[in-house]
Scaffold this motif. Structure first.
Motif, PDB file in Angstrom:
ATOM      1  N   LYS A  32      -0.693  31.731   0.639  1.00  0.00           N
ATOM      2  CA  LYS A  32       0.106  30.830   1.051  1.00  0.00           C
ATOM      3  C   LYS A  32       2.025  30.547   0.716  1.00  0.00           C
ATOM      4  N   ILE A  33       1.868  30.404  -0.413  1.00  0.00           N
ATOM      5  CA  ILE A  33       3.403  29.818  -1.013  1.00  0.00           C
ATOM      6  C   ILE A  33       3.635  31.503  -1.324  1.00  0.00           C
ATOM      7  N   ASN A  67       3.658  29.980   4.034  1.00  0.00           N
ATOM      8  CA  ASN A  67       3.261  31.447   4.898  1.00  0.00           C
ATOM      9  C   ASN A  67       2.358  30.733   6.108  1.00  0.00           C
ATOM     10  N   PHE A  68       2.716  31.483   7.204  1.00  0.00           N
ATOM     11  CA  PHE A  68       1.776  30.952   8.019  1.00  0.00           C
ATOM     12  C   PHE A  68       1.058  32.027   8.710  1.00  0.00           C
ATOM     13  N   SER A  79       7.284  32.702   8.328  1.00  0.00           N
ATOM     14  CA  SER A  79       7.107  32.024   7.235  1.00  0.00           C
ATOM     15  C   SER A  79       8.646  31.191   6.396  1.00  0.00           C
ATOM     16  N   ILE A  80       8.083  30.210   6.459  1.00  0.00           N
ATOM     17  CA  ILE A  80       9.715  29.599   6.113  1.00  0.00           C
ATOM     18  C   ILE A  80      10.027  28.817   5.343  1.00  0.00           C
ATOM     19  N   GLY A  81      10.986  27.863   5.103  1.00  0.00           N
ATOM     20  CA  GLY A  81      10.562  27.573   3.454  1.00  0.00           C
ATOM     21  C   GLY A  81      12.399  26.876   3.286  1.00  0.00           C
ATOM     22  N   LEU A  82      12.931  26.312   1.937  1.00  0.00           N
ATOM     23  CA  LEU A  82      13.787  25.849   1.040  1.00  0.00           C
ATOM     24  C   LEU A  82      14.551  26.816   0.259  1.00  0.00           C
ATOM     25  N   PRO A 232       7.219  36.605  -7.735  1.00  0.00           N
ATOM     26  CA  PRO A 232       5.578  37.178  -8.568  1.00  0.00           C
ATOM     27  C   PRO A 232       4.868  36.214  -7.779  1.00  0.00           C
ATOM     28  N   PHE A 233       4.957  35.622  -7.326  1.00  0.00           N
ATOM     29  CA  PHE A 233       3.468  34.383  -6.502  1.00  0.00           C
ATOM     30  C   PHE A 233       4.542  34.533  -5.208  1.00  0.00           C
TER      31      PHE A 233
END
Length: 233
Positions: A32-33, A67-68, A79-82, A232-233
């Motif tokens: 998910k991340i 990650n949706f 996926s959305i993030g910073l 890596p993840f």
């Protein structure tokens, strides 16, 4: 050797502990991340009369995204993030008055003895958005877009003084930094593409917005970033 046995045992336990911790992170996040690190070079595709670029312009960026899943499949996600990116635009054309609000002035040092480097280095805080697809769990494809807000910028020049001469007989050079530069766009918009295998991907991003604000004799170019992503993840 009886004395080396405790040392070997301790190192083995450390390796096992680190592996277990990495597996725990993977289990907890359950894909998910995602953390990604980009190493790339920026290329200037269109010429600018007042900007003489270097061929290789190294930069780095990183992002942490959530990650949706798309529908019922966990293989495909939005996926959305910073994140944050740091660019280095090297040029033989030195900006002589980076603090000005008026027209920029330049001097070209391509053929000047003692010239080492001039660069403009903006840093952006970013919000990436990607559609990610998996093929047989190993092949990854990501198509996306990111918006950046400039949080810092600087210039650095190493070379002769403004008259084109070295500062003394020993060949010493000027090492000059400015921690801010006007006429840089405060927002950056880029389209992105990744194609990879497991945790390594080829990466490309095209900046739709210009680096410099239009006008004031500023160079006009839209960099293409090409490099590799490690996730890596």
């Amino acid at each position: 050797d009886l004395h080396s046995f405790p040392t070997r045992r301790s190192s083995d336990l450390l390796v096992i502990s680190m592996s277990s911790f990495a597996q725990l992170i993977a289990n907890k996040t359950d894909k998910k991340i995602t953390f990604g690190l980009d190493l790339f070079s920026d290329f200037q595709l269109t010429p600018s009369d007042n900007w003489d670029p270097r061929g290789f312009n190294q930069g780095t960026s990183f992002a942490l995204t959530y990650n949706f899943p798309l529908g019922e499949s966990t293989k495909h996600t939005v996926s959305i993030g910073l994140g944050m990116s740091s660019h280095n635009y090297f040029s033989y054309s030195r900006i002589l008055n980076p603090y000005t609000n008026g027209n920029l002035e330049y001097k070209n040092y391509r053929d000047v003895e003692g010239f080492k480097r001039f660069k403009v280095s903006p840093t952006y805080g970013e919000v990436p958005l990607e559609l990610r697809f998996r093929i047989k769990d190993a092949v990854k494809i990501g198509v996306g877009f990111k918006v950046g807000v400039m949080i810092a910028t600087k210039t650095r020049y190493v070379g002769p003084d403004e008259d084109g001469t070295l500062t003394d007989e020993s060949g010493a050079t000027v090492n000059q930094k400015y921690l801010y530069i006007n006429n840089i766009e405060r927002m950056a918009y880029s389209a992105t593409l990744r194609v990879g295998w497991r945790w390594v991907s080829a990466f490309a991003a095209y900046q739709l917005s210009p680096v410099f604000a239009v006008g004031h004799e500023a160079p006009v170019f839209h960099p293409l970033s090409v490099g590799v992503t490690f996730a890596p993840f």
